[in-house]
Design an enzyme around this catalytic site. Sequence first.
Site, PDB file in Angstrom:
ATOM      1  N   LEU A 113      49.627  46.103  47.128  1.00  0.00           N
ATOM      2  CA  LEU A 113      49.767  45.100  48.180  1.00  0.00           C
ATOM      3  C   LEU A 113      48.432  44.723  48.820  1.00  0.00           C
ATOM      4  O   LEU A 113      47.644  45.601  49.158  1.00  0.00           O
ATOM      5  CB  LEU A 113      50.631  45.667  49.310  1.00  0.00           C
ATOM      6  CG  LEU A 113      52.129  45.522  49.173  1.00  0.00           C
ATOM      7  CD1 LEU A 113      52.711  46.606  48.334  1.00  0.00           C
ATOM      8  CD2 LEU A 113      52.740  45.511  50.550  1.00  0.00           C
ATOM      9  N   LEU A 117      45.638  41.024  43.872  1.00  0.00           N
ATOM     10  CA  LEU A 117      46.344  40.797  42.603  1.00  0.00           C
ATOM     11  C   LEU A 117      47.590  39.920  42.791  1.00  0.00           C
ATOM     12  O   LEU A 117      48.452  39.851  41.920  1.00  0.00           O
ATOM     13  CB  LEU A 117      46.724  42.127  41.938  1.00  0.00           C
ATOM     14  CG  LEU A 117      45.568  43.054  41.558  1.00  0.00           C
ATOM     15  CD1 LEU A 117      46.095  44.291  40.832  1.00  0.00           C
ATOM     16  CD2 LEU A 117      44.530  42.346  40.692  1.00  0.00           C
ATOM     17  N   GLY A 118      47.668  39.276  43.961  1.00  0.00           N
ATOM     18  CA  GLY A 118      48.732  38.292  44.142  1.00  0.00           C
ATOM     19  C   GLY A 118      50.121  38.880  44.299  1.00  0.00           C
ATOM     20  O   GLY A 118      51.094  38.304  43.818  1.00  0.00           O
ATOM     21  N   SER A 119      50.229  40.007  45.011  1.00  0.00           N
ATOM     22  CA  SER A 119      51.561  40.592  45.213  1.00  0.00           C
ATOM     23  C   SER A 119      52.442  39.653  46.019  1.00  0.00           C
ATOM     24  O   SER A 119      53.641  39.525  45.749  1.00  0.00           O
ATOM     25  CB  SER A 119      51.463  41.957  45.912  1.00  0.00           C
ATOM     26  OG  SER A 119      51.092  41.816  47.271  1.00  0.00           O
ATOM     27  N   ALA A 122      53.817  36.893  43.741  1.00  0.00           N
ATOM     28  CA  ALA A 122      54.796  37.395  42.776  1.00  0.00           C
ATOM     29  C   ALA A 122      56.142  37.663  43.455  1.00  0.00           C
ATOM     30  O   ALA A 122      57.204  37.329  42.910  1.00  0.00           O
ATOM     31  CB  ALA A 122      54.269  38.665  42.100  1.00  0.00           C
ATOM     32  N   ASP A 164      47.721  30.979  43.310  1.00  0.00           N
ATOM     33  CA  ASP A 164      48.448  32.237  43.075  1.00  0.00           C
ATOM     34  C   ASP A 164      49.888  31.980  42.662  1.00  0.00           C
ATOM     35  O   ASP A 164      50.405  32.592  41.723  1.00  0.00           O
ATOM     36  CB  ASP A 164      48.502  33.068  44.364  1.00  0.00           C
ATOM     37  CG  ASP A 164      47.192  33.750  44.685  1.00  0.00           C
ATOM     38  OD1 ASP A 164      46.142  33.227  44.266  1.00  0.00           O
ATOM     39  OD2 ASP A 164      47.228  34.795  45.351  1.00  0.00           O
TER      40      ASP A 164
HETATM   41  N1  LIG Z   1      56.610  45.116  47.033  1.00  0.00           N
HETATM   42  C1  LIG Z   1      56.665  44.306  48.097  1.00  0.00           C
HETATM   43  N2  LIG Z   1      57.757  44.288  48.879  1.00  0.00           N
HETATM   44  C2  LIG Z   1      57.815  43.450  49.942  1.00  0.00           C
HETATM   45  N3  LIG Z   1      56.823  42.622  50.327  1.00  0.00           N
HETATM   46  C3  LIG Z   1      55.711  42.608  49.586  1.00  0.00           C
HETATM   47  C4  LIG Z   1      55.575  43.437  48.421  1.00  0.00           C
HETATM   48  N4  LIG Z   1      54.371  43.213  47.866  1.00  0.00           N
HETATM   49  C5  LIG Z   1      53.771  42.280  48.668  1.00  0.00           C
HETATM   50  N5  LIG Z   1      54.565  41.914  49.682  1.00  0.00           N
HETATM   51  C6  LIG Z   1      54.207  40.973  50.768  1.00  0.00           C
HETATM   52  O1  LIG Z   1      52.919  40.414  50.470  1.00  0.00           O
HETATM   53  C7  LIG Z   1      51.938  40.817  51.472  1.00  0.00           C
HETATM   54  C8  LIG Z   1      50.564  40.998  50.824  1.00  0.00           C
HETATM   55  O2  LIG Z   1      50.088  39.728  50.434  1.00  0.00           O
HETATM   56  P1  LIG Z   1      48.552  39.299  50.530  1.00  0.00           P
HETATM   57  O3  LIG Z   1      47.969  39.784  51.812  1.00  0.00           O
HETATM   58  O4  LIG Z   1      48.481  37.837  50.226  1.00  0.00           O
HETATM   59  O5  LIG Z   1      47.868  40.118  49.370  1.00  0.00           O
HETATM   60  P2  LIG Z   1      47.962  39.976  47.801  1.00  0.00           P
HETATM   61  O6  LIG Z   1      48.730  38.743  47.517  1.00  0.00           O
HETATM   62  O7  LIG Z   1      46.533  39.893  47.360  1.00  0.00           O
HETATM   63  O8  LIG Z   1      48.592  41.217  47.285  1.00  0.00           O
HETATM   64  C9  LIG Z   1      52.540  42.088  52.057  1.00  0.00           C
HETATM   65  O9  LIG Z   1      52.063  42.318  53.384  1.00  0.00           O
HETATM   66  C10 LIG Z   1      54.046  41.782  52.050  1.00  0.00           C
HETATM   67  O10 LIG Z   1      54.396  40.933  53.128  1.00  0.00           O
HETATM   68  C1  LIG Z   2      41.517  33.549  48.859  1.00  0.00           C
HETATM   69  C2  LIG Z   2      42.545  32.802  48.033  1.00  0.00           C
HETATM   70  O1  LIG Z   2      41.856  31.821  47.238  1.00  0.00           O
HETATM   71  C3  LIG Z   2      43.271  33.743  47.049  1.00  0.00           C
HETATM   72  C4  LIG Z   2      44.024  34.881  47.693  1.00  0.00           C
HETATM   73  O2  LIG Z   2      44.577  35.728  46.694  1.00  0.00           O
HETATM   74  P1  LIG Z   2      45.317  37.101  47.073  1.00  0.00           P
HETATM   75  O3  LIG Z   2      46.427  36.739  48.016  1.00  0.00           O
HETATM   76  O4  LIG Z   2      44.296  37.969  47.725  1.00  0.00           O
HETATM   77  O5  LIG Z   2      45.814  37.634  45.777  1.00  0.00           O
HETATM   78  C5  LIG Z   2      43.508  32.092  48.956  1.00  0.00           C
HETATM   79  C6  LIG Z   2      44.387  31.063  48.266  1.00  0.00           C
HETATM   80  O6  LIG Z   2      43.990  30.485  47.235  1.00  0.00           O
HETATM   81  O7  LIG Z   2      45.500  30.827  48.780  1.00  0.00           O
HETATM   82 MG   LIG Z   3      48.520  36.820  48.438  1.00  0.00          MG
END
Ligand SMILES: Nc1ncnc2c1ncn2[C@@H]1O[C@H](COP(=O)(O)OP(=O)(O)O)[C@@H](O)[C@H]1O
Ligand SMILES: C[C@@](O)(CCOP(=O)(O)O)CC(=O)O
Ligand SMILES: [Mg+2]
EC number: 2.7.1.36
Length: 338
Positions: A113, A117-119, A122, A164
Amino acid sequence: MTTCSAPGKVYLFGEHAVVYGEPAVPCAIERRARVAVEPRADGRVRVDAADLSLDGFTVTWGGDIDDRPDVDVPAPLLSAAMEYIEAAVDQARDAADAPEAGFDITVESAIPLGAGLGSSAAVVVAGIDAATRALGTELDPEAVARRAYEAEYEVQDGQASRADTFCSAMGGAVRVEGDDTRTIDAPPLPFVVGYDGGAGDTGALVAGVRALREEHDFAADTVETVGDLTREGERLLADADPDREPSGELLADLGELMDFNHGLLEALGVSSRSLDAMVWAAREAGAHGAKLTGAGGGGCTVALDPSDETEHALGYSAECEQSFRAELATEGVRVEEP
Ligand SMILES: Nc1ncnc2c1ncn2[C@@H]1O[C@H](COP(=O)(O)OP(=O)(O)O)[C@@H](O)[C@H]1O
Ligand SMILES: C[C@@](O)(CCOP(=O)(O)O)CC(=O)O
Ligand SMILES: [Mg+2]
């Protein structure tokens, strides 16, 4: 029960700059979030998201806000964690024209998270697809991508690109420039991910770049330069045979651009000590190039290395909690057997 999964992604080039209309090339990777949805008659939403860093919990909401926490965590933390799921539920209700629909939702994810990696994308993509299907409406992946973007845009207060969400919905390599989103051909690139165990705050990091860009012309130029190197990277990919292992020369050329991209992200203030350390550990191990991926601040780096050297070196590096090879995921969002 309807279950859908969607992949995470790494940015080969162009994160942050993509928010200001420059092109970016994210690539989907074989690490997926799975969202299982069962409609409920009472209009409530119950979420079981055991991977969330709040130690695994179950939340129910739907009516009175007081109903919400059945876990002992502060309300702002809880709502911050649940925002993406909530936005996905709203999109699914809207798409299926069922504003009162309730759901039991279970989220399971192999994507760390907040680590770049775009959690979030996804979870939102898989969530929208599963919830609309559970209501009897089928969206094509492009429509899921559009709605997932709306959801991320809302949660991130208008600071989100389509990159993403489009990548997660479509799979493979994609290129995004403003509203223009397309899939592109790419050879099977040998991605190695390093994860420092931490996370970055996407909204705050994007806001930081925005402020720098408004304050200094050279920061705005830096963002444009990221766009230039991304266009050069796209030309390299367009000339490559997508059905063959990439040549050493192609990897060297792409790697050089990745190194440059990391330097510019560092200049824009979104790297960190551990991300820099992992980038250097990868380079010293012989990777063709390495950079942070996603919003930065902490989380993951991505390197190109067909050998095992980078994965091993990262494994021994003090800053790296986990290193793994990430295959390009050719499939985007899909229905899974429950
Ligand atoms: N397995 C999960 N279950 C529930 N919510 C999730 C899960 N993984 C991610 N999320 C949501 O996505 C957020 C993280 O997204 P973000 O900050 O954009 O980082 P990234 O997209 O890079 O992983 C978490 O705080 C949560 O709200
Ligand atoms: C920084 C940014 O370019 C990518 C963010 O990617 P992630 O949520 O950190 O996986 C923001 C966006 O494109 O929405
Ligand atoms: Mg994100």
